[in-house]
Scaffold this motif. Structure first.
Motif, short mmCIF file in Angstrom:
data_model
loop_
_atom_site.label_atom_id
_atom_site.label_comp_id
_atom_site.label_asym_id
_atom_site.label_seq_id
_atom_site.Cartn_x
_atom_site.Cartn_y
_atom_site.Cartn_z
N VAL A 34 0.54 1.35 17.37
CA VAL A 34 0.94 3.29 17.83
C VAL A 34 0.74 3.66 17.37
O VAL A 34 1.49 3.78 15.81
N LEU A 35 0.24 5.21 17.62
CA LEU A 35 0.84 5.89 17.65
C LEU A 35 2.03 5.98 16.76
O LEU A 35 4.15 6.13 18.60
N ALA A 36 2.92 6.91 16.12
CA ALA A 36 3.89 6.49 15.79
C ALA A 36 4.56 8.37 16.49
O ALA A 36 5.88 8.42 16.54
N ARG A 37 3.84 9.52 16.12
CA ARG A 37 3.99 11.12 17.03
C ARG A 37 3.04 11.25 16.98
O ARG A 37 1.18 10.70 16.65
N GLU A 38 2.75 12.47 17.39
CA GLU A 38 1.31 13.78 17.86
C GLU A 38 0.45 13.74 16.34
O GLU A 38 1.76 14.26 15.88
N PRO A 39 -0.53 13.04 16.15
CA PRO A 39 -1.05 14.36 14.86
C PRO A 39 -1.48 15.41 15.05
O PRO A 39 -0.40 16.30 15.75
N SER A 79 -6.46 1.73 5.36
CA SER A 79 -6.47 2.76 6.12
C SER A 79 -5.36 2.80 6.91
O SER A 79 -3.86 3.94 7.06
N LEU A 80 -4.58 1.89 8.12
CA LEU A 80 -3.70 2.05 9.04
C LEU A 80 -2.77 2.33 7.74
O LEU A 80 -1.59 2.72 8.13
N ARG A 81 -2.77 0.98 7.07
CA ARG A 81 -1.06 1.23 5.60
C ARG A 81 -1.00 2.79 5.32
O ARG A 81 0.65 3.29 5.51
N GLU A 82 -2.29 3.52 5.09
CA GLU A 82 -1.94 4.97 5.08
C GLU A 82 -1.58 5.78 5.87
O GLU A 82 -1.02 6.48 5.49
N LEU A 83 -1.96 4.87 7.19
CA LEU A 83 -1.31 6.09 8.02
C LEU A 83 0.18 5.99 8.90
O LEU A 83 0.96 6.63 8.73
N VAL A 84 0.88 4.15 8.68
CA VAL A 84 1.69 4.10 8.30
C VAL A 84 3.17 4.93 7.26
O VAL A 84 3.27 5.32 7.90
N LEU A 85 2.37 4.93 6.11
CA LEU A 85 3.31 5.81 5.23
C LEU A 85 3.31 7.16 5.24
O LEU A 85 4.39 7.79 4.84
N ILE A 86 2.11 7.59 6.21
CA ILE A 86 2.86 9.24 6.63
C ILE A 86 2.90 9.42 7.32
O ILE A 86 3.35 10.77 8.61
N GLY A 87 3.81 7.89 8.27
CA GLY A 87 4.65 8.39 10.16
C GLY A 87 3.38 8.37 11.07
O GLY A 87 4.07 8.92 11.87
N LEU A 88 2.57 8.52 11.12
CA LEU A 88 1.68 8.87 12.31
C LEU A 88 1.88 7.18 12.68
O LEU A 88 1.49 7.35 13.51
N VAL A 89 1.45 6.32 12.96
CA VAL A 89 1.11 5.06 13.20
C VAL A 89 2.65 3.81 12.77
O VAL A 89 3.13 4.26 11.91
N ARG A 90 3.12 3.05 13.88
CA ARG A 90 4.00 2.06 13.40
C ARG A 90 3.78 1.57 14.21
O ARG A 90 3.01 1.34 15.41
N PRO A 91 4.12 -0.02 14.31
CA PRO A 91 4.42 -1.87 15.21
C PRO A 91 5.05 -1.39 16.00
O PRO A 91 6.37 -0.34 15.71
N LEU A 92 5.13 -1.78 16.74
CA LEU A 92 5.47 -2.37 17.88
C LEU A 92 7.04 -2.75 17.50
O LEU A 92 7.14 -3.90 17.11
N GLU A 93 8.01 -2.77 17.41
CA GLU A 93 9.37 -3.32 17.97
C GLU A 93 9.66 -4.82 18.52
O GLU A 93 8.82 -4.48 20.02
#
Length: 203
Positions: A34-39, A79-93
């Motif tokens: 999911v998105l971790a925050r709004e872009p 690509s998704l990993r890069e989005l995780v690293l910048i805090g934009l995407v995360r996995p559901l807990e």
């Protein structure tokens, strides 16, 4: 046409290194994202990236994203990993997966609910509620063998917690659904040994 075998080897080595980094971020393709925050303004200007972000609604794991998006698994996960690293995407807990799975089951999306709960069980392997829900939903979906398997996961968890009565009850239920379930027979026998007699073990 010039063929550079050294370049091919270097590219293969680079990809292997990147796969290792990807696996550190996504240990399994069963992660739901999911998105971790709004872009932020100007952060997503690429149409392809915007389309990818639209898919991250928490109902797709990495495997399903690979089916619904045009990139190869390697390029997609990089690509998704890069989005995780910048805090934009995360996995559901785990807790989020359980809540989402409950809603999906209520809406009749049983197989999606099962996939979410299975991932929740991997993240929180000692949570009996996850296995109880999995057993009930699998039974509702008509898969009694799978329901029995999850009942046994529930029984083993309860047994480890010293909750012998419910452990035995769920093991008996699993055996009712799958009379070839050797794990259920084994656990019931173990409970009988603890109590001296089968009836005593489950009282």
């Amino acid at each position: 046409v010039f063929f550079d075998p050294g370049g091919v080897v270097l590219e293969a080595a680079r990809r292997l290194d990147e796969w290792e980094l990807i696996r550190e971020t996504f240990p399994t393709p069963r992660d739901f994202l999911v998105l971790a925050r709004e872009p932020e303004e100007g952060e997503v200007e690429d149409n392809d990236l915007a389309r990818l972000l639209d898919l991250l609604d928490g109902t797709r794991d990495l495997e399903r994203l690979g089916e619904d998006y045009y990139l190869s698994p390697f390029d997609l996960q990089r690509s998704l990993r890069e989005l995780v690293l910048i805090g934009l995407v995360r996995p559901l807990e785990a807790e989020e997966l359980v809540r989402s799975a409950t809603l999906r089951a209520e809406e009749g999306e049983l197989f999606l609910a099962i996939a979410m709960l299975e991932r929740a069980g991997e993240l929180d392997s000692e949570n009996p509620d996850v296995f109880d829900r999995l057993a009930r939903i699998c039974r509702e979906a008509g898969d009694e063998v799978a329901a029995a398997r999850w009942l046994m996961e529930l029984s083993r968890t309860l047994y480890r917690d010293g909750k012998y009565v419910p452990a035995g009850q769920h093991a008996q239920e699993a055996l009712t659904l799958d009379d070839h379930n050797l794990e259920a027979l084994e656990l019931l026998g173990l409970l009988a040994t603890r109590g001296g007699e089968p009836g005593e073990a489950l009282e």
